[in-house]
Design an enzyme around this catalytic site. Structure first.
Site, mmCIF file in Angstrom:
data_model
loop_
_atom_site.group_PDB
_atom_site.id
_atom_site.type_symbol
_atom_site.label_atom_id
_atom_site.label_comp_id
_atom_site.label_asym_id
_atom_site.label_seq_id
_atom_site.Cartn_x
_atom_site.Cartn_y
_atom_site.Cartn_z
ATOM 1 N N HIS A 140 0.942 -1.300 0.057
ATOM 2 C CA HIS A 140 -0.002 -0.012 0.122
ATOM 3 C C HIS A 140 0.732 1.291 0.120
ATOM 4 O O HIS A 140 2.022 1.200 0.177
ATOM 5 C CB HIS A 140 -0.924 -0.116 1.176
ATOM 6 C CG HIS A 140 -2.073 -0.787 1.335
ATOM 7 N ND1 HIS A 140 -3.267 -0.638 0.525
ATOM 8 C CD2 HIS A 140 -2.308 -2.106 1.642
ATOM 9 C CE1 HIS A 140 -4.156 -1.416 0.685
ATOM 10 N NE2 HIS A 140 -3.522 -2.441 1.414
ATOM 11 N N LYS A 144 -0.366 4.638 4.338
ATOM 12 C CA LYS A 144 -1.390 4.165 5.121
ATOM 13 C C LYS A 144 -0.888 3.754 6.485
ATOM 14 O O LYS A 144 0.314 3.242 6.698
ATOM 15 C CB LYS A 144 -1.737 2.633 4.223
ATOM 16 C CG LYS A 144 -2.716 1.675 5.105
ATOM 17 C CD LYS A 144 -3.242 0.772 3.834
ATOM 18 C CE LYS A 144 -4.255 -0.196 4.670
ATOM 19 N NZ LYS A 144 -5.336 0.449 5.005
#
Length: 233
Positions: A140, A144
């Site tokens: 990600h 995040k």
């Protein structure tokens, strides 16, 4: 008549929801930025009086308080914040006690939930094949906050619930601006099977949340997104 929504948490996901709302017959009538909503204090009956459904994408440290405040104000909620799920039993109990309405998920991509069903079916098959080990990996964007993500943890849970009782090795990376890629693999000495879901943008998550908001309007209860995906389709 358009569904009137409030956006709680005005980061990248909140802005995507705002941009795509008109395509889903939704009108944004309020936005609540985290800096202006300490401990959910901006969420009350007065500030939410014109709202039909709130869509909540904030932070792991603020999500539970936001949800409790919205429930107490009588507002149905779609929440896609991750990293707070240890509090799910308490939140669920509060929602049901207050006759509230919540749809929650670690990931609102419709494609991802069909991917989860595919992974579960594969796990059922490989549960009977002792030679195969299982692994999961994700990457990600660098911003995040939770790692592993709620989605990867949910995939691992899907595998276990499908009868695969051996360990599932999980790993996660955070870098750049990647919206999200998840891989599940089953590996033996003879061969390897890899299943992958790659999000190309946040729009898929935003569209899923908006569709969930339309579905939730007028309903009561505590729902996980995967429980309603087939109805959305």
């Amino acid at each position: 008549m358009s569904l009137r929504i409030a956006i709680v948490g005005y980061g990248k996901m909140g802005r995507s929801i705002e941009r795509l709302a008109p395509e889903h017959d939704c009108e944004v009538v309020g936005t609540f930025r985290s800096a202006e909503n300490q401990n959910g204090e901006a969420l009350n009956c007065a500030s939410l009086r014109d709202v039909d459904v709130a869509i909540e994408f904030s932070t792991p440290h603020t999500a539970a308080q936001n949800i409790l405040r919205l429930v107490d104000a009588g507002i149905p909620i779609v929440t896609g914040t991750t990293g707070w799920f240890k509090e799910l039993p308490e939140i669920r109990e509060h929602v049901l006690r207050k006759n509230g309405s919540v749809v929650w998920a670690a990931n609102f991509s419709v494609g991802l939930h069909h991917f989860r069903a595919t992974v579960a079916d594969a796990a059922r098959r490989f549960a009977r094949e002792e030679a195969y080990g299982a692994w999961g990996w994700e990457i990600h964007h660098a911003a995040k906050k939770d790692s592993p993500s709620g989605t990867l943890m949910a995939l691992a849970d899907d595998i276990s619930r499908s009868g695969y009782s051996r360990p599932v090795s999980l790993s996660a990376n955070r870098a750049g601006a990647v919206p999200g890629t998840h891989e599940i693999g089953f590996d033996s000495a003879e061969d390897s099977i890899t299943l992958r879901h790659t999000a190309r943008s946040r729009d898929g998550f935003a569209r899923g949340a908006l569709r969930a908001a339309q579905w939730l309007a007028g309903k009561k209860g505590f729902f996980e997104f995967r429980e309603i995906v087939d109805e959305l389709s």
